[in-house]
Every structure is written in structure tokens, then in C-alpha cells.
Design an enzyme around this catalytic site. Structure first.
Site, short mmCIF file in Angstrom:
data_model
loop_
_atom_site.label_atom_id
_atom_site.label_comp_id
_atom_site.label_asym_id
_atom_site.label_seq_id
_atom_site.Cartn_x
_atom_site.Cartn_y
_atom_site.Cartn_z
CE LYS A 37 -4.11 2.05 0.69
NZ LYS A 37 -5.36 1.85 -0.08
CB THR A 41 -5.07 8.85 3.31
OG1 THR A 41 -6.19 8.30 2.64
CG2 THR A 41 -3.96 9.16 2.32
MG LIG Z 1 -8.70 -0.03 0.43
#
Ligand SMILES: [Mg+2]
Ligand SMILES: Nc1ncnc2c1ncn2[C@@H]1O[C@H](COP(=O)(O)OP(=O)(O)O)[C@@H](O)[C@H]1O
Length: 239
Positions: A37, A41
Site C-alpha cells: 500500500k 490515508t
Molecule cells: Mg482499500
């Protein structure tokens, strides 16, 4: 294909659930899997992010996250607001390439949709995919509106020189309506690439053992599963 970029037609489409299914099916087929990833956020340090969710559902994957920004916004905006260094496409490509040397499959989950900005230079997940020469799988909704957002995403990917692996429905409802049923037939033309699976709605809530056992049944053989596209369409398309 070692690096597979996973994007979606937007946020909350099911990219993480689809990524977990891809990882689970590959693991069940005996492959080693890493999940990356680039920018997470909306979470504080220590909170479980998307890669932790994939590992929880899918099992033993190498989970990597390059940066985390607390505001639930696009990575570029969230990084700016945090006064932090954003994640650039070279960093993403380098991290994915490194993981690819030690794993059979590296899944890279974007943030939001394909053209969400990662940095102040206008770079997106698409630029990282281009640097990696990695194909893009698109998680798509089943519901009305998906044909347009799917076509836009696929067209934008191809305009940037990317190969579209196909689409996977992020959440197939238990009681599909007319639009969902017809979309099983029309998504392939919209994407210009095959429909390669459908993760049932509610799959993210299964216990991990049940998720791992079921995942190969949601994905086409190209994705290490045994889902049958023709059978699925035959069941739903023209009812
Ligand atoms: Mg996701
Ligand atoms: N097939 C599914 N089963 C259960 N929940 C799902 C499914 N698809 C999406 N969701 C739920 O919808 C939300 C968004 O899904 P997620 O995979 O996190 O999307 P994305 O990664 O695209 O933002 C999550 O709360 C998730 O649990």
C-alpha cells in the site's frame, strides 16, 4: 505477471477486499505473496490499515506500507496537510520491484481511483504502474453507474500505456437487481477486458478461515481461482 496493480473505479469499491481475495487465492495455489500500500490515508500510526486487513483475511503475506497520512483525503492532499513528504511513483516502483525479487506475486493497492494524486507533481498510481510495466486490475461496483466509471478507468489506463488485466466486482449483492444482472454481461465491453471475478457482498465480514476457503471460488483461473465467468453470466445476465 509478478506485480499486479489493483485500482478501483473510486474509493470504497472493494479494492482491499478484492486484494485480499487475490492474495488468498494465490496463497492457496502455493504462491508467495506481498501486498504493498504505497500511501495509507485516514489512519493514525498503529491503527490497522489496508495491508493489515489483507493479511488478516488472506493469511501469510508480506505486508508493506510506504507512508501514512492521518487525513482521510487523497495522498497528495493528506501529505501536504501533514507537512510530510509525499510518496512518489519512483518510490512505489522501487518498493514493488524489490518485493518482486522475493515473492511470486506483488499486489499494489492504490488509494481511491486511478488518477488520484500521490504528490504535488500530479503523479498517480498510473505512473507507478507505468514505471513497473505492471498491469492494472480494476475493482468495480456491480450497481447502476458502473459501466461508465469502469469505461473511464480502463480508457484512462490505456491512454497512459497500461494494460488492463480485467475487472473484479468488489461486492456482488445477495439479491442482484436488473442493473446488476445486466452489468455482468456488459462490464466486459465497458472495460475492454474480461470480468475476472465477483467477491460476494459481506465477504469482508467472513471469518478468515471461511474467506480463504471461499476466495478461489470468486476469481477466474487467470487469478488462481476457479470462478466460471460463463456460468456466472448464465446464472444472472438474462434473468
Ligand atoms: Mg482499500
Ligand atoms: N465484498 C465485500 N464484503 C464485505 N464488505 C465489503 C465488500 N466490499 C466492500 N466492503 C466494505 O465496503 C468498504 C469498502 O471496501 P474496501 O475493500 O475497503 O474498498 P476500497 O479498498 O476500494 O476503499 C469496507 O468497509 C468494506 O468492509
Amino acid at each position: 505477471m509478478t506485480v499486479q496493480v489493483v485500482t478501483g473505479t473510486g474509493t470504497e469499491i472493494g479494492k482491499t477486499v478484492v486484494t485480499a481475495a487475490l492474495a488468498a487465492a494465490a496463497l492457496a495455489a502455493g504462491r508467495t505473496v506481498a501486498v504493498l500500500k504505497p500511501a495509507q490515508t485516514g489512519l493514525l500510526p498503529g491503527e490497522p490499515g489496508d495491508v493489515e486487513e489483507v493479511a488478516r483475511l488472506a493469511g501469510p503475506v508480506t505486508a508493506a506500507e510506504l507512508a501514512r497520512f492521518p487525513d482521510p483525503l487523497a495522498p497528495a492532499t493528506a501529505a501536504r496537510r501533514a507537512g510530510a513528504v509525499p510518496v512518489g511513483p519512483e518510490e512505489v516502483a522501487e518498493a514493488a520491484a524489490k518485493l518482486a525479487t522475493g515473492h511470486d506475486l506483488v499486489l499494489v493497492e492504490g488509494a481511491g481511483g486511478l488518477l488520484v494524486r500521490f504528490d504535488g507533481q500530479g503523479n498517480t498510481l498510473a505512473e507507478a504502474a507505468r514505471l513497473l510495466a505492471a498491469p492494472v486490475l480494476v475493482a468495480v461496483p456491480a450497481a447502476l453507474g458502473t459501466l461508465n466509471s469502469t469505461a473511464l478507468t480502463a480508457e484512462a489506463a490505456r491512454a497512459r500505456g497500461l494494460e488492463v488485466t480485467g475487472t473484479v466486482i468488489g461486492g456482488w449483492p445477495e439479491h442482484p437487481g436488473l442493473a446488476e444482472r445486466c452489468n455482468t454481461g456488459d462490464l466486459t465491453e465497458a472495460a475492454g477486458a474480461p470480468l475476472l471475478g465477483a467477491v460476494p457482498w459481506g465477504a469482508g465480514g467472513l471469518d478468515p478461515a471461511a474467506f480463504r476457503q471461499a476466495a478461489p471460488g470468486w476469481l477466474a483461473p487467470e487469478l488462481h481461482g476457479r470462478w466460471d465467468a460463463a456460468g456466472f453470466r448464465g446464472t444472472w445476465a438474462d434473468r
